[in-house]
Design an enzyme around this catalytic site. Structure first.
Site, PDB file in Angstrom:
ATOM      1  N   TYR A 264       3.849   9.153  -8.114  1.00 54.38           N
ATOM      2  CA  TYR A 264       2.827   9.186  -7.065  1.00 54.38           C
ATOM      3  C   TYR A 264       1.512   9.727  -7.623  1.00 54.38           C
ATOM      4  O   TYR A 264       0.440   9.184  -7.347  1.00 54.38           O
ATOM      5  CB  TYR A 264       3.296  10.029  -5.875  1.00 54.38           C
ATOM      6  CG  TYR A 264       2.403   9.881  -4.661  1.00 54.38           C
ATOM      7  CD1 TYR A 264       2.642   8.885  -3.720  1.00 54.38           C
ATOM      8  CD2 TYR A 264       1.312  10.729  -4.461  1.00 54.38           C
ATOM      9  CE1 TYR A 264       1.822   8.730  -2.610  1.00 54.38           C
ATOM     10  CE2 TYR A 264       0.480  10.584  -3.348  1.00 54.38           C
ATOM     11  CZ  TYR A 264       0.751   9.582  -2.429  1.00 54.38           C
ATOM     12  OH  TYR A 264      -0.075   9.422  -1.335  1.00 54.38           O
TER      13      TYR A 264
ATOM     14  N   LYS B 108      -1.315   2.648  -4.729  1.00 54.08           N
ATOM     15  CA  LYS B 108      -1.572   2.343  -6.139  1.00 54.08           C
ATOM     16  C   LYS B 108      -2.655   1.283  -6.384  1.00 54.08           C
ATOM     17  O   LYS B 108      -3.100   1.119  -7.522  1.00 54.08           O
ATOM     18  CB  LYS B 108      -0.277   1.856  -6.807  1.00 54.08           C
ATOM     19  CG  LYS B 108       0.785   2.933  -6.945  1.00 54.08           C
ATOM     20  CD  LYS B 108       0.479   3.844  -8.118  1.00 54.08           C
ATOM     21  CE  LYS B 108       1.285   5.098  -8.122  1.00 54.08           C
ATOM     22  NZ  LYS B 108       0.572   6.285  -7.633  1.00 54.08           N
TER      23      LYS B 108
ATOM     24  N   PRO C 219       0.794  -1.241   0.000  1.00 54.55           N
ATOM     25  CA  PRO C 219       0.000   0.000   0.000  1.00 54.55           C
ATOM     26  C   PRO C 219       0.825   1.289   0.000  1.00 54.55           C
ATOM     27  O   PRO C 219       0.259   2.380  -0.124  1.00 54.55           O
ATOM     28  CB  PRO C 219      -0.820  -0.103   1.288  1.00 54.55           C
ATOM     29  CG  PRO C 219      -0.045  -1.012   2.163  1.00 54.55           C
ATOM     30  CD  PRO C 219       0.659  -1.981   1.271  1.00 54.55           C
TER      31      PRO C 219
HETATM   32  C1  PHB Z   1      -5.037   5.403   3.424  1.00 54.04           C
HETATM   33  O1  PHB Z   1      -5.629   4.378   3.791  1.00 54.04           O
HETATM   34  O2  PHB Z   1      -5.484   6.521   3.659  1.00 54.04           O
HETATM   35  C2  PHB Z   1      -3.754   5.282   2.682  1.00 54.04           C
HETATM   36  C3  PHB Z   1      -3.146   4.048   2.519  1.00 54.04           C
HETATM   37  C4  PHB Z   1      -1.941   3.955   1.819  1.00 54.04           C
HETATM   38  C5  PHB Z   1      -1.361   5.096   1.311  1.00 54.04           C
HETATM   39  C6  PHB Z   1      -1.982   6.326   1.452  1.00 54.04           C
HETATM   40  C7  PHB Z   1      -3.174   6.421   2.144  1.00 54.04           C
HETATM   41  O3  PHB Z   1      -0.184   5.032   0.648  1.00 54.04           O
END
Ligand code: PHB
Ligand code: APR
Length: 392
Positions: free
Chosen positions: A385, A297, A293
């Site tokens: 990103y 993505k 995570p």
């Molecule tokens: C989120 O759950 O808000 C979240 C998860 C992974 C990320 C960014 C945000 O890289």
């Protein structure tokens, strides 16, 4: 029952594909193993790339997202005490991301499908795919104890990592590529204001931490934990204490804590299968690939897959030929691998690895330091990103 495209799975991939096909006049049926409520109870990541935002708008499901989603033009990297902002919009010609929960995307897609009268079968048991190599594939499932048959021209396997679609492809056809990381993310949701306006990705000797959000009053925080860790070991107090320790002092001091309303651990994995198609079955989303995570993505890759698949299905329908679909896998995998690379890279840069030697750690720190000191380096991070182009 008969339809043009049978869609297996009512996650964001399956529902968005259904919506895009619906708008192109291509008949489709969604077959989902779980209930609607179960699907809507899953808490997932929440960062939408510009390309995903554009696709949701094109699909006509963006009204609430455009009202409630929070546009972010940058994010922060915290490296022990050092804070660095990555500007997303400057180096990318004005691209941005939007914080809007995946669960909300799913809810909006379900509502749009209901309004358009799209057929869906929830709580379908023992879903089985048949005759994938023929021109008349079909899907079978149990509904209310009766075995039913759904005939179709094509099947879209959007049923996630544990689904039946990938498993229906004969042994020896698929190549699997995988990396399992020796840690997971412990995530909490709390009704407290976010500690910062933008997301903070923190590297720390004690492990990675992430400060994210769902709204002005709801926060989402994560901590890197060993892959053997149990949620039961983490009281709210322990979570907040550990989070504070991994954040720069000024951020830790600003953190507002409160009771958590969800707490869970997710393992981290990179996974891709090739090809993403077999006969008349096409895989999309988590059914074909998993990313850790860290780069946010997962959902965006799923959206890219179904965006391309929907346009190729439309082309095939218009031309009365399956030819355009033959290159689906080859085309979609180019983007998939770039997102896999970025997610792996960001994971590698920001986490602590249990068996890592000092040399490797220093090289990693030097790489990040170099990129942050270079306009080209910052642009590379921003471009990836904010999201690479959708269709290639
Ligand atoms: C989120 O759950 O808000 C979240 C998860 C992974 C990320 C960014 C945000 O890289
Ligand atoms: N038959 C029918 N449906 C199934 C089956 C099956 N055998 N197995 C799984 N499903 C359903 C699941 O219940 C789920 O609702 O398929 C759906 C798959 O949805 P997701 O797991 O959300 O996958 P996807 O739509 O590809 O979304 C990708 O989800 O996991 C995140 O990070 C990932 O954000 C990304 C997004």
């Amino acid at each position: 029952m008969k339809t043009q495209v049978a869609i297996i799975g009512a996650g964001p991939a399956g529902l968005l594909l259904g919506q895009l096909l619906q708008r192109s006049g291509i008949d489709n049926v969604v077959v989902e193993r779980r209930s609607r409520d179960y699907v809507l109870s899953r808490i997932r990541a929440g960062v939408l790339e510009q390309g995903t935002i554009d696709l949701l708008r094109a699909a006509g499901v963006s009204a609430r997202m455009d009202r409630e989603g929070i546009v972010h033009h940058g994010f922060e990297l915290a490296l022990e005490a050092r804070r660095e902002r990555i500007d997303l919009s400057g180096p990318t010609g004005g691209r941005a991301v939007m914080v809007y929960g995946q669960t909300e995307v799913t809810r909006d897609l379900m509502a749009a499908r209901d309004a358009a009268g799209g057929a869906s079968v929830y709580e379908a048991d023992d879903v089985a795919l048949h005759s994938l190599e023929s021109e008349q594939p079909f899907v079978e499932f149990n509904r209310d104890g009766e075995r039913e048959r759904l005939e179709c021209d094509y099947i879209a396997g959007c049923d996630g990592y544990h689904g039946v679609s990938r498993a229906s492809i004969p042994a020896g056809v698929l190549r699997e590529y995988e990396r399992v990381y020796p840690f997971g993310w412990l995530g909490v949701l709390s009704d407290t204001p976010p500690v910062s306006e933008e997301l903070i990705y923190a590297r720390h000797a004690r492990g990675f931490a992430l400060c994210s959000m769902r709204s002005a009053t709801r926060s989402r925080y994560y901590l890197q934990v060993p892959d053997t860790e149990q949620v039961a070991n983490w009281s709210d107090e322990r979570f907040w204490d550990e989070l504070r320790r991994r954040l720069p002092e000024d951020v830790a001091a600003a953190l507002i804590t409160g009771p958590t309303i969800e707490k869970s651990i997710a393992p981290l994995r990179s996974f891709v299968v090739e090809p993403m198609q077999y006969g008349r079955l096409f895989l999309a989303g988590d059914a074909a690939h998993i990313v850790p995570p860290t780069g946010a993505k997962g959902l965006n890759l799923a959206a890219g897959d179904v965006g391309l698949l929907a346009s190729l299905l439309k082309q095939a329908n218009d031309e009365g030929s399956g030819l355009p679909l033959q290159r689906y896998s080859e085309r979609v995998l180019r983007r998939v691998w770039k997102a896999e690379r970025f997610s792996w890279w960001m994971t590698s840069m920001l986490h602590t690895f249990p068996d890592e030697d000092g040399f490797t750690r220093r090289i990693r720190e030097a790489e990040l330091d170099y990129l942050l000191g270079s306009a080209a380096g910052r642009a590379t991070i921003a471009e990836n990103y904010a999201g690479l182009p959708m269709q290639q």
